[in-house]
Design an enzyme around this catalytic site. Structure first.
Site, PDB file in Angstrom:
ATOM      1  N   CYS A   1     -36.094  -8.890 -41.634  1.00  0.00           N
ATOM      2  CA  CYS A   1     -36.690 -10.069 -40.990  1.00  0.00           C
ATOM      3  C   CYS A   1     -38.210 -10.073 -41.037  1.00  0.00           C
ATOM      4  O   CYS A   1     -38.881 -10.499 -40.087  1.00  0.00           O
ATOM      5  CB  CYS A   1     -36.227 -10.215 -39.537  1.00  0.00           C
ATOM      6  SG  CYS A   1     -34.456 -10.431 -39.381  1.00  0.00           S
TER       7      CYS A   1
ATOM      8  N   GLN B   1     -39.814  -3.900 -30.071  1.00  0.00           N
ATOM      9  CA  GLN B   1     -39.746  -2.487 -30.426  1.00  0.00           C
ATOM     10  C   GLN B   1     -40.638  -1.633 -29.524  1.00  0.00           C
ATOM     11  O   GLN B   1     -40.497  -0.412 -29.505  1.00  0.00           O
ATOM     12  CB  GLN B   1     -40.169  -2.265 -31.893  1.00  0.00           C
ATOM     13  CG  GLN B   1     -39.322  -2.994 -32.927  1.00  0.00           C
ATOM     14  CD  GLN B   1     -37.916  -2.415 -33.062  1.00  0.00           C
ATOM     15  OE1 GLN B   1     -37.620  -1.299 -32.610  1.00  0.00           O
ATOM     16  NE2 GLN B   1     -37.025  -3.190 -33.675  1.00  0.00           N
TER      17      GLN B   1
ATOM     18  N   ASP C   1     -44.950  -9.568 -29.126  1.00  0.00           N
ATOM     19  CA  ASP C   1     -43.564  -9.316 -29.465  1.00  0.00           C
ATOM     20  C   ASP C   1     -43.334  -7.820 -29.226  1.00  0.00           C
ATOM     21  O   ASP C   1     -43.707  -6.989 -30.037  1.00  0.00           O
ATOM     22  CB  ASP C   1     -43.316  -9.678 -30.927  1.00  0.00           C
ATOM     23  CG  ASP C   1     -41.948  -9.228 -31.406  1.00  0.00           C
ATOM     24  OD1 ASP C   1     -41.204  -8.590 -30.637  1.00  0.00           O
ATOM     25  OD2 ASP C   1     -41.628  -9.497 -32.578  1.00  0.00           O
TER      26      ASP C   1
ATOM     27  N   LYS D   1     -31.961  -3.488 -27.740  1.00  0.00           N
ATOM     28  CA  LYS D   1     -32.675  -2.437 -28.463  1.00  0.00           C
ATOM     29  C   LYS D   1     -33.128  -1.323 -27.526  1.00  0.00           C
ATOM     30  O   LYS D   1     -33.910  -0.457 -27.897  1.00  0.00           O
ATOM     31  CB  LYS D   1     -33.885  -3.033 -29.191  1.00  0.00           C
ATOM     32  CG  LYS D   1     -33.512  -3.972 -30.344  1.00  0.00           C
ATOM     33  CD  LYS D   1     -34.756  -4.420 -31.096  1.00  0.00           C
ATOM     34  CE  LYS D   1     -34.546  -5.714 -31.848  1.00  0.00           C
ATOM     35  NZ  LYS D   1     -33.743  -5.589 -33.058  1.00  0.00           N
TER      36      LYS D   1
ATOM     37  N   HIS E   1     -42.369  -9.858 -37.278  1.00  0.00           N
ATOM     38  CA  HIS E   1     -40.949 -10.179 -37.424  1.00  0.00           C
ATOM     39  C   HIS E   1     -40.814 -11.706 -37.448  1.00  0.00           C
ATOM     40  O   HIS E   1     -41.609 -12.401 -36.840  1.00  0.00           O
ATOM     41  CB  HIS E   1     -40.214  -9.590 -36.213  1.00  0.00           C
ATOM     42  CG  HIS E   1     -38.726  -9.660 -36.268  1.00  0.00           C
ATOM     43  ND1 HIS E   1     -38.026 -10.803 -35.963  1.00  0.00           N
ATOM     44  CD2 HIS E   1     -37.790  -8.719 -36.577  1.00  0.00           C
ATOM     45  CE1 HIS E   1     -36.713 -10.561 -36.080  1.00  0.00           C
ATOM     46  NE2 HIS E   1     -36.542  -9.304 -36.453  1.00  0.00           N
TER      47      HIS E   1
HETATM   48  C1  LIG Z   1     -40.283  -6.554 -33.868  1.00  0.00           C
HETATM   49  C2  LIG Z   1     -39.102  -7.410 -33.534  1.00  0.00           C
HETATM   50  N1  LIG Z   1     -39.296  -8.616 -32.992  1.00  0.00           N
HETATM   51  C3  LIG Z   1     -38.273  -9.427 -32.658  1.00  0.00           C
HETATM   52  C4  LIG Z   1     -36.976  -9.042 -32.861  1.00  0.00           C
HETATM   53  C5  LIG Z   1     -35.885 -10.003 -32.489  1.00  0.00           C
HETATM   54  O1  LIG Z   1     -35.126  -9.534 -31.444  1.00  0.00           O
HETATM   55  P1  LIG Z   1     -33.739 -10.243 -31.100  1.00  0.00           P
HETATM   56  O2  LIG Z   1     -32.994 -10.331 -32.401  1.00  0.00           O
HETATM   57  O3  LIG Z   1     -33.094  -9.331 -30.152  1.00  0.00           O
HETATM   58  O4  LIG Z   1     -34.044 -11.578 -30.535  1.00  0.00           O
HETATM   59  C6  LIG Z   1     -36.725  -7.770 -33.418  1.00  0.00           C
HETATM   60  C7  LIG Z   1     -35.354  -7.277 -33.667  1.00  0.00           C
HETATM   61  O5  LIG Z   1     -34.607  -7.806 -34.463  1.00  0.00           O
HETATM   62  C8  LIG Z   1     -37.806  -6.947 -33.762  1.00  0.00           C
HETATM   63  O6  LIG Z   1     -37.610  -5.743 -34.295  1.00  0.00           O
END
Ligand SMILES: Cc1ncc(COP(=O)(O)O)c(C=O)c1O
Ligand SMILES: Cc1ncc(COP(=O)(O)O)c(C=O)c1O
Lengths: 409, 149, 409, 149
Positions: free
Chosen positions: C365, C202, C199, C225, C122
């Site tokens: 993203c 998920q 990260d 999430k 991401h």
């Molecule tokens: C795999 C992953 N990493 C990072 C993020 C970023 O999370 P956030 O937007 O809550 O900071 C997300 C969700 O958008 C995600 O699915």
């Protein structure tokens, strides 16, 4: 001028008790209480509209985006930003200042450069500059205070020169109440080509603010000190300044394209809002500025001058009590810090707490100022729209009780 | 109102007239403690000789509870052996409900009183302030552990 | 195995309509819906307990601090941190990763150093490293994927050497569903003395996670999430790792002392939490993990394997539909990305939206991944505890309708 | 269901068989547009000669609405004078409710139809997608403004 005491009905917490006494909440400079209008806006958002914003191709995501961007427009209007895009949502005042320190400072500060602050700054407007100074070799210099607890701009003579690249100052002190000499410091910054950064954490909640009229480059403030929720604040800058700011945080939503080594940024303000933003919090922030606009910021300020004048007058009747801050209410806001004889502020706070009165004791995140005042800690009473004179009377009575308990002659 | 119970006269006396106040130039051990939540500070200087605290100096600043506790502690431990001090400390912690379980109270010496320190019992009813009362003792413990002698 | 459909009653939004149809919310990978238990916890906090945390000498502030620190303890227990202090509250996953990139990277990365990521990251785990690489001269390298959409760890041979200082990877892909080879990449990082960063945006919401068992240095995840509010997330690291991390943000509450040029930091975790934290959001986060613990994370995972298996099976019946991601549900989570014939994902999303079905369309993203897949965009359906098989059936029927509208033979 | 109204056959035809597709090596002007919210991309190459668009080339990728809109636009503007194109653009924007106020509709030429472009009317009922339909036109405008000739 307006009696605002009817507003108290909007704040559920104000009818609770603390230690068996009706709650007398005199810690609004730390965080304010929230009206039902703000709570219902957030709750309603989650119950009917919740989705992630931007990029959503379905109706719910569009509604959530409209709610989020609508809140931005409300906050923009509230401080008279030229366009909603000039409002960047951040996690709070602290994050907003860090975003400037990193986003501007890492690229533009170097050895020998100076950041000019004042001696009454909150740590939020000191420590980010120290961190960036460590990475860049810049140093910090400070404007002293006058005997009347004002920022001593006469000291600019010796401190302002081409080495100064940033002038950072508080719009309103969270300890002394002092309103900052914004126009003068903005002009000083311009005269040497420095950027000016206003910590408006206490200013935007407590007086009418027209950011465009301030003549400064950046203004930082937060929602939770103005009836809004925790978790959100705002950074304002005019478009041409925001264009010179690098995004501090990287992540989703803030990019135009992501390559393997480099990326390009989305438009302003989104490039400064990496990741999922505080969406429900933005909705609450919007509801808070709606509430304040309905009251009217001139009325908020007038009410605060009134209650502060009353507090200063009544506190002056307590023997052995020292107030730190300007005595002229037109030069100050409603944070009133004091000490009482040799009673330590923590002891004072405990004694008041037992009578249902919430005041803060400590250095209020202003260690340099407290060293200057030569007291390790102060007690602080602070007011907001829902504060009433009767609460000042209870405070004064409790302080008399503290004198008795400590046997202050 | 239990405030008079908290701010007993003896506490205010130790707050205003702290015993064993000052730095010891010739200390064999010292430690500094801080309560980050409220800013109370205590510094303990010790001269330990033959397993005995022959001299103690206290400096610092903070609320009446922390400073009075430090003064009372200094009075209680001065001249005592390290073993005796450990017993005192345990009993103090027990009195303040700081011990987990039932450790600490030395049943073999029921007669030994905590003296002035007992005035701090009232603090128990003010959970946020217990840390203030305990700060000098944790600092003393650190100083003793750091003692080379 | 558990039918969790009774949980739906806890989610008010699930009984609303979208475009005249009952809402079929299949965008939980973007953000999940919130149960009343979470909403009531936050609302109740504001109505009865709201005050700023730490340093408060009155009962309300103590209660607020207990609520905030209590939430930390809950989150710590949820992921099996060794102590609550190992949980740093952040604004979200993105902020947590930025905190590592800046707090560790600015001091420890230099020219020639490498950050090893994977091609399915991401943007939140790419862009922060790019920004810090720009300031330090480091470069980014990427592990490719296998034909089966797994991270190709066989490529470590060519990519892993002493230049690698950071190994960053997703615990579960938000596009492919792929579960990351955590143990293998953690060992790889250790073998060259690099730090490992997961990260887990998920991962933590969708499967039982024991952070201590992962063998990694840092884990980032967010509340929104996993049934919690926006505006809060967490960074986990073992004590000895957090001790080597510099605070990225400076401000109040994170200091031990502030001098004019330099400051010293408070204990862990507070040194990483500058300014007023997201207090009500922490309370909501705590309520969310309470809710998930009551359901049981094994049950959450089992439910998700089931519904994902069902979705993959049913989607396979739609002609011209391509799913991107592992077909073995034991190797993946419940984010199912797909394309249908030559229908652009945005058109698909619009067609589904008209039938009350919320799916996301775009690059989610993950631009580098989409370039690798050689599709500019995909549509994505994603599930959570409240998802039921009937929603998959509605999705499949709507996809058939899309084929008709677009005249796909 | 108004979806059939949105995805009319002529739109799908332009989507699948885009007219004037390709880059122009000898372009006198070009511009690239992107819709950051959904990622649609359009690039317009122009050969402008004597105040007239004598050639147009369209590249890009995105949803059927953006790509069909680009194709229809190319067909509509090819060979037209810059002034004529401005009129077309205004009428298109008016049809899509994009104009603020009542600007744009050129009452003096009521007979001039928008041709295939009228098929995009259905998009008005899908506010999020209006930007997709408008992208080629804003990109064309940029290209014309950047034209040196
Ligand atoms: C795999 C992953 N990493 C990072 C993020 C970023 O999370 P956030 O937007 O809550 O900071 C997300 C969700 O958008 C995600 O699915
Ligand atoms: C003057 C001033 N600046 C900055 C801050 C920091 O605000 P926050 O903690 O909301 O980031 C505060 C409040 O604590 C403040 O009073």
């Amino acid at each position: 001028m307006g009696d605002l005491s009817h507003l108290r009905d909007d704040f559920p917490i104000l009818s609770t008790e603390m230690n068996g006494h009706p709650l007398v909440y005199l810690d609004s400079a730390a965080t304010t209480q929230k009206p039902v209008q703000v709570l219902d806006a957030m709750d309603g958002y989650y119950r009917t509209t919740n989705a992630n914003v931007h990029r959503g191709a379905y109706a719910l995501a569009v509604e959530a985006t409209d709610a989020y961007e609508g809140a931005r427009a409300k906050v923009a209007r509230f401080v008279n930003a030229a366009t909603p895009a000039e409002i960047v949502f951040t996690r709070g005042t602290t994050t907003a200042i860090n975003a400037i320190a990193y986003g501007w400072g890492l690229d533009h500060l170097g050895p020998g450069d100076r950041v000019l602050l004042t001696m009454l700054e909150h740590h939020a407007n000191v420590v980010p500059w120290q961190i960036v100074a460590r990475h860049t070799g810049a140093e910090l210099v400070y404007l002293p205070l006058t005997d009347g607890y004002l920022v001593d701009t006469s000291a600019l003579d010796g401190l302002l020169d081409e080495r100064v690249k940033v002038v950072g100052f508080s719009g309103m002190s969270n300890v002394l109440g002092t309103i900052g000499p914004v126009a003068e410091l903005a002009a000083a910054a311009r005269s040497v080509g420095a950027i000016s950064v206003v910590d408006a954490a206490q200013m935007v909640p407590h007086m009418p603010v027209d950011v465009q009229a301030l003549g400064v480059d950046f203004v930082a403030f937060g929602a939770h000190k103005m009836l809004g929720p925790t978790g959100i604040g705002a950074l304002w800058g005019p478009m041409d300044r925001l264009e010179r700011l690098e995004p501090a945080e990287g992540g989703g939503e803030m990019i135009l394209d992501v390559g393997l080594q480099e990326s390009t940024w989305a438009d302003i303000p989104h490039r400064f809002e990496a990741g999922t933003p505080p969406i429900a919090e933005a909705v609450g922030f919007g509801a808070a500025v709606d509430y304040l606009e309905a009251v009217g910021m001139a009325a908020v300020r007038a009410h605060e001058e009134q209650i502060t004048a009353y507090a200063l007058e009544r506190l002056a009747t307590v023997p052995d009590l020292t107030v730190y801050g300007p005595s002229d209410v037109s030069a100050r806001g409603g944070a009133v810090s004091f000490t009482l004889a040799d009673i330590h502020p923590h002891d004072l706070a405990t004694i008041l707490d037992q009578q249902g009165i919430a005041v803060r004791a400590g250095h209020h995140c202003t260690r340099p100022l407290h060293r200057l005042l030569d007291v390790p800690a102060t007690a602080r009473a602070s007011f907001y729209v829902y504060s009433v004179p009767g609460e000042v009377d209870l405070l004064v009575a409790a302080l008399e009780e503290a004198r008795r308990i400590f046997g202050v002659a | 109102m239990s405030l008079d119970e908290l701010y007993r006269e003896v506490i205010l006396d130790h707050y205003r007239n702290p015993r064993h106040r000052g730095r010891l130039e010739h200390a064999t051990a010292h430690a500094e403690g801080q309560n980050p939540l409220c800013g109370d500070e205590v510094r303990i200087d010790l001269v330990v000789d033959g397993g005995r605290v022959v001299e103690i100096g206290v400096t610092g600043q903070g609320c009446s509870i922390s400073q009075a506790s430090a003064s009372m502690m200094a009075e209680a431990v001065a001249g005592k052996s390290v073993a005796e001090i450990e017993g005192l400390s345990s009993r103090f912690r027990a009195m303040m409900d700081l011990e987990e379980g039932d450790a600490g109270i030395d049943e073999s010496r029921p007669g030994e009183s905590l003296g002035d320190l007992e005035a701090l019992q009232g603090v128990r009813r003010f959970p946020v302030r217990i840390k203030c009362a305990a700060l000098p003792w944790t600092t003393l413990k650190e100083a003793l552990e750091g003692d080379a002698g």
